[in-house]
Scaffold this motif. Structure first.
Motif, PDB file in Angstrom:
ATOM      1  N   THR A 253       0.838  -1.200   0.000  1.00  0.00           N
ATOM      2  CA  THR A 253       0.000   0.000   0.000  1.00  0.00           C
ATOM      3  C   THR A 253       0.868   1.242   0.000  1.00  0.00           C
ATOM      4  N   ASN A 254       0.560   2.182  -0.904  1.00  0.00           N
ATOM      5  CA  ASN A 254       1.301   3.428  -1.007  1.00  0.00           C
ATOM      6  C   ASN A 254       0.326   4.599  -1.076  1.00  0.00           C
ATOM      7  N   ALA A 255       0.881   5.798  -1.091  1.00  0.00           N
ATOM      8  CA  ALA A 255       0.033   6.992  -1.035  1.00  0.00           C
ATOM      9  C   ALA A 255      -0.760   7.208  -2.310  1.00  0.00           C
ATOM     10  N   ASP A 256      -0.268   6.715  -3.461  1.00  0.00           N
ATOM     11  CA  ASP A 256      -0.959   6.977  -4.717  1.00  0.00           C
ATOM     12  C   ASP A 256      -1.204   5.733  -5.557  1.00  0.00           C
ATOM     13  N   HIS A 257      -0.814   4.549  -5.095  1.00  0.00           N
ATOM     14  CA  HIS A 257      -1.052   3.344  -5.875  1.00  0.00           C
ATOM     15  C   HIS A 257      -0.885   2.102  -4.989  1.00  0.00           C
ATOM     16  N   LEU A 258      -1.367   0.983  -5.519  1.00  0.00           N
ATOM     17  CA  LEU A 258      -1.153  -0.325  -4.922  1.00  0.00           C
ATOM     18  C   LEU A 258      -0.189  -1.086  -5.814  1.00  0.00           C
ATOM     19  N   ALA A 259       0.939  -1.499  -5.261  1.00  0.00           N
ATOM     20  CA  ALA A 259       1.913  -2.305  -5.993  1.00  0.00           C
ATOM     21  C   ALA A 259       1.680  -3.766  -5.653  1.00  0.00           C
TER      22      ALA A 259
ATOM     23  N   LYS B 192      11.695  -2.440 -15.328  1.00  0.00           N
ATOM     24  CA  LYS B 192      12.199  -1.613 -14.247  1.00  0.00           C
ATOM     25  C   LYS B 192      11.364  -1.882 -12.996  1.00  0.00           C
ATOM     26  N   THR B 193      12.008  -2.434 -11.992  1.00  0.00           N
ATOM     27  CA  THR B 193      11.336  -2.783 -10.742  1.00  0.00           C
ATOM     28  C   THR B 193      11.562  -1.687  -9.717  1.00  0.00           C
ATOM     29  N   THR B 194      10.504  -1.288  -9.027  1.00  0.00           N
ATOM     30  CA  THR B 194      10.606  -0.272  -7.990  1.00  0.00           C
ATOM     31  C   THR B 194      10.734  -0.937  -6.620  1.00  0.00           C
ATOM     32  N   ARG B 195      11.017  -0.122  -5.631  1.00  0.00           N
ATOM     33  CA  ARG B 195      11.091  -0.627  -4.263  1.00  0.00           C
ATOM     34  C   ARG B 195       9.721  -1.105  -3.775  1.00  0.00           C
ATOM     35  N   HIS B 196       8.674  -0.500  -4.282  1.00  0.00           N
ATOM     36  CA  HIS B 196       7.336  -0.932  -3.891  1.00  0.00           C
ATOM     37  C   HIS B 196       7.017  -2.314  -4.455  1.00  0.00           C
ATOM     38  N   ASP B 197       7.470  -2.592  -5.680  1.00  0.00           N
ATOM     39  CA  ASP B 197       7.280  -3.924  -6.242  1.00  0.00           C
ATOM     40  C   ASP B 197       8.042  -4.969  -5.436  1.00  0.00           C
ATOM     41  N   ALA B 198       9.264  -4.634  -5.044  1.00  0.00           N
ATOM     42  CA  ALA B 198      10.044  -5.564  -4.222  1.00  0.00           C
ATOM     43  C   ALA B 198       9.388  -5.776  -2.864  1.00  0.00           C
ATOM     44  N   ALA B 199       8.791  -4.717  -2.313  1.00  0.00           N
ATOM     45  CA  ALA B 199       8.081  -4.866  -1.039  1.00  0.00           C
ATOM     46  C   ALA B 199       6.862  -5.772  -1.195  1.00  0.00           C
ATOM     47  N   ALA B 200       6.177  -5.716  -2.338  1.00  0.00           N
ATOM     48  CA  ALA B 200       5.043  -6.609  -2.572  1.00  0.00           C
ATOM     49  C   ALA B 200       5.483  -8.069  -2.586  1.00  0.00           C
ATOM     50  N   VAL B 201       6.650  -8.341  -3.170  1.00  0.00           N
ATOM     51  CA  VAL B 201       7.188  -9.699  -3.154  1.00  0.00           C
ATOM     52  C   VAL B 201       7.491 -10.132  -1.716  1.00  0.00           C
ATOM     53  N   ALA B 202       8.080  -9.230  -0.934  1.00  0.00           N
ATOM     54  CA  ALA B 202       8.388  -9.563   0.460  1.00  0.00           C
ATOM     55  C   ALA B 202       7.115  -9.851   1.253  1.00  0.00           C
TER      56      ALA B 202
END
Length: 541
Positions: free
Chosen positions: A312-318, A443-453
């Motif tokens: 969960t982020n301020a402007d999107h769901l990864a 291009k993977t963002t930190r939010h995408d990596a957090a979704a994997v975690a």
């Protein structure tokens, strides 16, 4: 690793325990609106009076006082209206009590942070675990003054907490403060007064099982006919028997209409609330009822087909899909929303993002893993110092609204939700999955990596990509597990060995080895110093 806190176990989120649907009351006449305003204003006055009595009782309130308050209200309304009013007063007092406790926790957190930073030298840098000193003497002095202000507020709040004193505004504190800033809000005094009176009306009645259509006070027939029981002082307005008033307009529920009709036909309890939207000039009817909580799916069953990790982020769901073994499959997903504008627009944005997320999960038969976020302890502005933009970012994240929406909407789709501890998901996801999942085409963002975690934690796997073998096995106890060759020993990376023989296109380098299997046409004379000697031709008969 000793300073890290223990990560809580993942769990399956239980489904919602209630349902609320809303529809517009159409076809109301001027007389209908006048009656609704009179009844709502009269009951609102009684509700304000009862709430004052409940707040005055504080912690000493008991069943006898509750019965006495209800008897007083019954004389001016009815027993059922009195029951709804007293129950609403109790709920409002309890809500204010919980808000008071949260405010005390916020003040304690701010005081602890300021005290720690004041104890450090000016300009000392902080760490990831604790903030450093203030940047200048001027800021240090300002924060020392603020510390005294927060301590005074905390002392006053604790005194009220121990005495059971709460602060409640019927109609809303925000709308009350708007009265002093009408020009900034773009309102006239008449417009504000209309909103204030509409917000303070009371037109809500609890349902009763076994009564006709599930409610004796505010009744909605299966055909949409709406009627209400008038208070004793307004009984002269009745246009139906037994002191009831039937509205000319009708109500029809589109969403969950069949469920509502089944409950009404079976005389099961349904609670109703009528309110006016002054800005639009419309009246709305809200129906609510409780539903039995569905049995939760075992965690092992939720993990069977993999997981959809959501950050969960301020402007999107990864989001990223993971198989049952914790491996990311496919491409990362992003469901954006824009939390600006009116409340209705923000709520619609959240629902639109969630519906796309749920459609993807339902299409692939996946459970959803999401963080169990709660920023109630992080609302103090002293938590992040001068990082005003970061504080606004956290405050703007719709954690509570998104969580409530996701639970109710996932229950309709039959999708299981798994809540995980949010500790270190962003940090460890970026450490172990950000670089491996990034390629020249993705291009993977930190939010995408957090979704994997998050997905791996919900599946019961560690966040890191692989588990290291035991220390003894890492070096095979006595040395490296692979035997190293000597520096002078040629290997596959070294120069090719010199093979004697002609190196022509017609004669391969290993011609001597292949010729040994057949009758040679030439004989190698070892005494000729590595020279080839042509032998005489063999004479055959």
């Amino acid at each position: 690793m000793g300073g890290l806190r223990e990560v809580a176990a993942s769990f399956v989120v239980p489904g919602p325990s209630g349902v609320a649907i809303r529809t517009r009351l159409k076809g109301l006449t001027g007389e209908d609106e006048m009656v609704l305003r009179l009844v709502g204003g009269h009951l609102g006055t009684l509700a304000a009076r009862d709430l004052k009595a409940r707040c005055a009782a504080g912690l000493d309130h008991d069943g006898e006082q509750w019965a006495e308050r209800k008897r007083v209200l019954t004389r001016e309304s009815s027993s059922r209206w009195a029951g709804s009013v007293t129950k609403a007063s109790h709920d409002q007092w309890a809500l204010a009590r919980r808000g008071q406790h949260a405010h005390i926790k916020s003040l304690q957190s701010g005081i602890a942070t300021i005290t720690h930073r004041l104890s450090l030298p000016v300009g000392e840098k902080g760490t990831k675990r604790a903030p450093g000193g203030y940047r200048s003497r001027r800021e240090w002095f300002a924060k020392s003054r603020r510390l005294h202000v927060l301590e005074n507020r905390l002392h006053a709040m604790r005194t009220n907490w121990e005495a059971g004193v709460v602060s409640v505004v019927r109609g809303g504190k925000r709308l009350l403060n708007t009265r002093h800033h009408l020009q900034q809000a773009g309102l006239s005094e008449t417009d504000w007064r209309a909103r204030w009176q509409a917000s303070r009306r009371f037109l809500a009645a609890d349902g009763e099982s076994g009564k006709r259509f599930g409610n004796e006070t505010l009744r909605v027939a299966p055909g949409g006919e709406v009627s209400l029981k008038l208070p004793a002082s307004l009984a002269y307005l009745a246009n139906a028997p037994h002191g009831r008033y039937v509205l000319a307009g009708h109500a029809g529920f589109t969403h969950r209409g069949e469920q509502w009709a089944d409950r009404v036909s079976a005389n099961r309890a349904v609670a109703y609330r009528i309110h006016e939207d002054v800005q639009r000039g419309r009246w709305y009817l809200t129906a609510t009822w409780t539903v039995p909580t569905a049995p939760t799916v075992p965690l092992a069953a939720a993990r069977a087909h993999g997981m959809l990790g959501v950050d969960t982020n301020a402007d999107h769901l990864a989001a990223w899909r993971l198989d049952a073994h914790g491996n990311p499959t496919g491409a990362p997903l992003r469901f954006a929303y824009n939390l600006t504008g009116t409340t209705a627009h923000r709520d619609a944005q959240v629902r639109h993002a969630l519906i796309r997320l749920l459609h993807f999960a339902a299409r692939h038969h996946l459970a959803i893993a999401i963080e169990d976020l709660d920023f109630t302890a992080e609302t103090t502005r002293e938590k992040h110092g001068r990082r005003a933009r970061f504080r606004n970012l956290i405050s703007g994240m719709p954690t509570t609204r998104l969580r409530a929406r996701l639970v109710s909407m996932a229950a309709e789709f039959g999708i299981t939700l798994v809540a995980v501890d949010p500790a270190y998901t962003s940090r460890w996801g970026a450490q172990h999955w950000h670089k491996p999942l990034t390629s020249t085409t993705r291009k993977t963002t930190r939010h995408d990596a957090a979704a994997v975690a998050i997905g791996r934690r919900a599946l019961g796997h560690p966040i890191r990509r692989r588990t290291a073998p035991p220390r003894a096995h890492q070096s095979d106890v006595h040395g490296h597990r692979t035997v190293q060759a000597r520096p002078g020993t040629p290997g596959c990376e070294g120069p090719r060995p010199c093979i004697p023989g002609p190196r022509t296109r017609s004669v391969p380098p290993d011609a001597e080895r292949t010729r040994a299997t057949r009758t040679p046409n030439t004989v190698r004379d070892l005494r000729s110093d590595q020279e080839w000697v042509q032998d005489s031709l063999l004479l055959t008969e």
